[in-house]
Write an enzyme that holds these catalytic residues in place. Structure first.
Site, PDB file in Angstrom:
ATOM      1  N   THR A 187       4.295   0.808 -11.333  1.00  0.00           N
ATOM      2  CA  THR A 187       3.956   1.028  -9.923  1.00  0.00           C
ATOM      3  C   THR A 187       4.577   2.306  -9.410  1.00  0.00           C
ATOM      4  OG1 THR A 187       4.068   0.140  -7.671  1.00  0.00           O
ATOM      5  CG2 THR A 187       5.924  -0.387  -9.101  1.00  0.00           C
ATOM      6  N   GLY A 242       8.508   0.192  -2.429  1.00  0.00           N
ATOM      7  CA  GLY A 242       8.722  -1.120  -1.820  1.00  0.00           C
ATOM      8  C   GLY A 242       8.443  -2.239  -2.815  1.00  0.00           C
ATOM      9  N   LYS A 243       7.317  -2.105  -3.482  1.00  0.00           N
ATOM     10  CA  LYS A 243       6.931  -3.070  -4.520  1.00  0.00           C
ATOM     11  C   LYS A 243       7.954  -3.075  -5.646  1.00  0.00           C
ATOM     12  CE  LYS A 243       1.984  -2.926  -5.165  1.00  0.00           C
ATOM     13  NZ  LYS A 243       0.940  -2.441  -6.070  1.00  0.00           N
ATOM     14  N   GLU A 256      -6.388   5.226 -12.226  1.00  0.00           N
ATOM     15  CA  GLU A 256      -7.398   5.068 -11.187  1.00  0.00           C
ATOM     16  C   GLU A 256      -7.774   3.598 -11.049  1.00  0.00           C
ATOM     17  OE1 GLU A 256     -11.611   6.884  -9.832  1.00  0.00           O
ATOM     18  OE2 GLU A 256     -10.897   7.451 -11.841  1.00  0.00           O
ATOM     19  N   ASP A 278      -1.132  -5.610  -8.411  1.00  0.00           N
ATOM     20  CA  ASP A 278      -2.126  -5.105  -7.467  1.00  0.00           C
ATOM     21  C   ASP A 278      -2.208  -6.116  -6.334  1.00  0.00           C
ATOM     22  OD1 ASP A 278      -4.004  -2.767  -7.186  1.00  0.00           O
ATOM     23  OD2 ASP A 278      -5.316  -4.434  -6.618  1.00  0.00           O
ATOM     24  N   GLY A 312       4.901  -1.355   3.883  1.00  0.00           N
ATOM     25  CA  GLY A 312       3.467  -1.566   4.086  1.00  0.00           C
ATOM     26  C   GLY A 312       3.139  -2.260   5.400  1.00  0.00           C
ATOM     27  N   TYR A 313       2.331  -3.320   5.305  1.00  0.00           N
ATOM     28  CA  TYR A 313       1.856  -4.025   6.496  1.00  0.00           C
ATOM     29  C   TYR A 313       2.855  -5.071   7.002  1.00  0.00           C
ATOM     30  CZ  TYR A 313      -2.709  -2.065   5.127  1.00  0.00           C
ATOM     31  OH  TYR A 313      -3.745  -1.219   4.792  1.00  0.00           O
ATOM     32  N   ASP A 314       4.059  -5.126   6.428  1.00  0.00           N
ATOM     33  CA  ASP A 314       5.027  -6.166   6.780  1.00  0.00           C
ATOM     34  C   ASP A 314       5.287  -6.332   8.285  1.00  0.00           C
ATOM     35  OD1 ASP A 314       5.314  -6.987   4.197  1.00  0.00           O
ATOM     36  OD2 ASP A 314       7.292  -6.102   3.863  1.00  0.00           O
ATOM     37  N   HIS A 366       3.423 -13.596  -1.297  1.00  0.00           N
ATOM     38  CA  HIS A 366       2.387 -13.534  -2.331  1.00  0.00           C
ATOM     39  C   HIS A 366       2.973 -13.049  -3.663  1.00  0.00           C
ATOM     40  CE1 HIS A 366       2.971  -9.869  -0.197  1.00  0.00           C
ATOM     41  NE2 HIS A 366       2.104  -9.151  -0.878  1.00  0.00           N
TER      42      HIS A 366
HETATM   43  P1  ITT Z   1       0.726   0.978  -7.224  1.00  0.00           P
HETATM   44  O1  ITT Z   1      -0.749   0.838  -7.453  1.00  0.00           O
HETATM   45  O2  ITT Z   1       1.300   2.209  -7.814  1.00  0.00           O
HETATM   46  O3  ITT Z   1       1.476  -0.257  -7.634  1.00  0.00           O
HETATM   47  P2  ITT Z   1      -0.033   0.949  -4.419  1.00  0.00           P
HETATM   48  O4  ITT Z   1       0.755   1.018  -3.142  1.00  0.00           O
HETATM   49  O5  ITT Z   1      -1.180   1.889  -4.566  1.00  0.00           O
HETATM   50  O6  ITT Z   1       1.007   1.123  -5.629  1.00  0.00           O
HETATM   51  P3  ITT Z   1      -1.878  -1.282  -4.404  1.00  0.00           P
HETATM   52  O7  ITT Z   1      -3.022  -0.470  -4.814  1.00  0.00           O
HETATM   53  O8  ITT Z   1      -1.693  -2.635  -5.024  1.00  0.00           O
HETATM   54  O9  ITT Z   1      -0.494  -0.534  -4.629  1.00  0.00           O
HETATM   55  O10 ITT Z   1      -1.942  -1.445  -2.829  1.00  0.00           O
HETATM   56  C1  ITT Z   1      -1.189  -2.376  -2.164  1.00  0.00           C
HETATM   57  C2  ITT Z   1      -1.338  -2.165  -0.666  1.00  0.00           C
HETATM   58  O11 ITT Z   1      -1.106  -3.407   0.003  1.00  0.00           O
HETATM   59  C3  ITT Z   1      -0.327  -1.168  -0.128  1.00  0.00           C
HETATM   60  O12 ITT Z   1      -0.926  -0.419   0.899  1.00  0.00           O
HETATM   61  C4  ITT Z   1       0.763  -2.021   0.460  1.00  0.00           C
HETATM   62  O13 ITT Z   1       1.307  -1.424   1.590  1.00  0.00           O
HETATM   63  C5  ITT Z   1       0.048  -3.335   0.781  1.00  0.00           C
HETATM   64  N1  ITT Z   1       0.953  -4.425   0.394  1.00  0.00           N
HETATM   65  C6  ITT Z   1       1.023  -5.075  -0.800  1.00  0.00           C
HETATM   66  N2  ITT Z   1       2.034  -5.950  -0.817  1.00  0.00           N
HETATM   67  C7  ITT Z   1       2.632  -5.856   0.387  1.00  0.00           C
HETATM   68  C8  ITT Z   1       3.749  -6.477   0.980  1.00  0.00           C
HETATM   69  O14 ITT Z   1       4.495  -7.353   0.317  1.00  0.00           O
HETATM   70  N3  ITT Z   1       4.059  -6.131   2.230  1.00  0.00           N
HETATM   71  C9  ITT Z   1       3.334  -5.225   2.912  1.00  0.00           C
HETATM   72  N4  ITT Z   1       2.294  -4.570   2.427  1.00  0.00           N
HETATM   73  C10 ITT Z   1       1.938  -4.875   1.170  1.00  0.00           C
END
Ligand code: ITT
Length: 191
Positions: A7, A11-12, A37, A66, A146-148, A173
């Site tokens: 990733t 945050g993740k 991609e 994802d 993110g959307y937290d 999740h």
């Molecule tokens: P990687 O693909 O490199 O892992 P990414 O941010 O592009 O990073 P995703 O395509 O899976 O990852 O997109 C996840 C989106 O959903 C991202 O905009 C996050 O902000 C949001 N998201 C996922 N889990 C979240 C969480 O626990 N809290 C808040 N937002 C989250």
């Protein structure tokens, strides 16, 4: 037993590292310039794509997440496009709140798909977790990512951004997906 965490989202990464700390695997970061991609139509497809490509490119085991937010009255949007809803977290939240407007039904769920690939790029474990909540009218709290700040969990009367990392970990999740996956990761006999 080296496991590359596939990733680019800090945050993740932080949350995944916390869950995987006692998995028996040594964690490594994905090379920064290695970007996969996301052409899949589902969270599971994209998690598999990322794990598989990073495993093949590095020659190591890899784990990918994802995830995204599905809002009921937006027919599941932003869904797999959650990261592509804007350039920054602030922009993404603003767009979400704009699209929801004064809609009364704010039911939503976060979804997380996790996949683990072996060094050949073959998917050996998959897991999915969800967490139900509601989208607030304005952000609240400054933890998480993110959307937290707009994701409110009625049971706890807190947004994800107002929770301690341990509380978010126990109900999110990502937590639910990893709870099911970590025992299987521990049990993998790769020697
Ligand atoms: P990687 O693909 O490199 O892992 P990414 O941010 O592009 O990073 P995703 O395509 O899976 O990852 O997109 C996840 C989106 O959903 C991202 O905009 C996050 O902000 C949001 N998201 C996922 N889990 C979240 C969480 O626990 N809290 C808040 N937002 C989250």
């Amino acid at each position: 037993k080296l496991l590359v965490v596939a990733t680019g989202n800090p945050g993740k990464l932080k949350e995944m590292q916390a869950y995987l700390a006692d998995s028996g695997w040594e964690l490594a970061l994905k090379p920064e310039d290695l970007d996969v991609e996301e052409t899949g139509e589902t969270f599971a497809e994209n998690a598999c794509l990322k794990a598989s490509e990073v495993a093949k490119a590095t020659g190591n085991w890899a784990i990918a997440d994802d995830s995204g937010l599905k809002v009921d009255t937006l027919n599941g949007a932003p869904g797999v496009y959650s990261a592509r809803y804007g350039n920054t977290d602030t922009e993404r939240i603003e767009r979400l709140l704009r699209e929801l407007g004064d809609q009364e039904n704010r039911q939503a769920q976060f979804v997380c798909a996790i996949a683990v690939a072996n060094p050949q790029g073959e998917i050996v474990i998959q897991s999915e977790g969800i967490c139900h909540g509601e989208i607030l009218f304005a952000p609240s709290g400054d933890g998480g990512f993110g959307y937290d700040p707009v994701f409110y969990v009625p049971d706890k009367q807190l947004t994800f951004a107002q929770m301690t990392t341990d509380l978010k970990k126990s109900i999110s999740h990502r937590g639910n997906a990893l709870k099911a996956l970590v025992p299987r990761l521990k049990a993998l006999d790769i020697l």
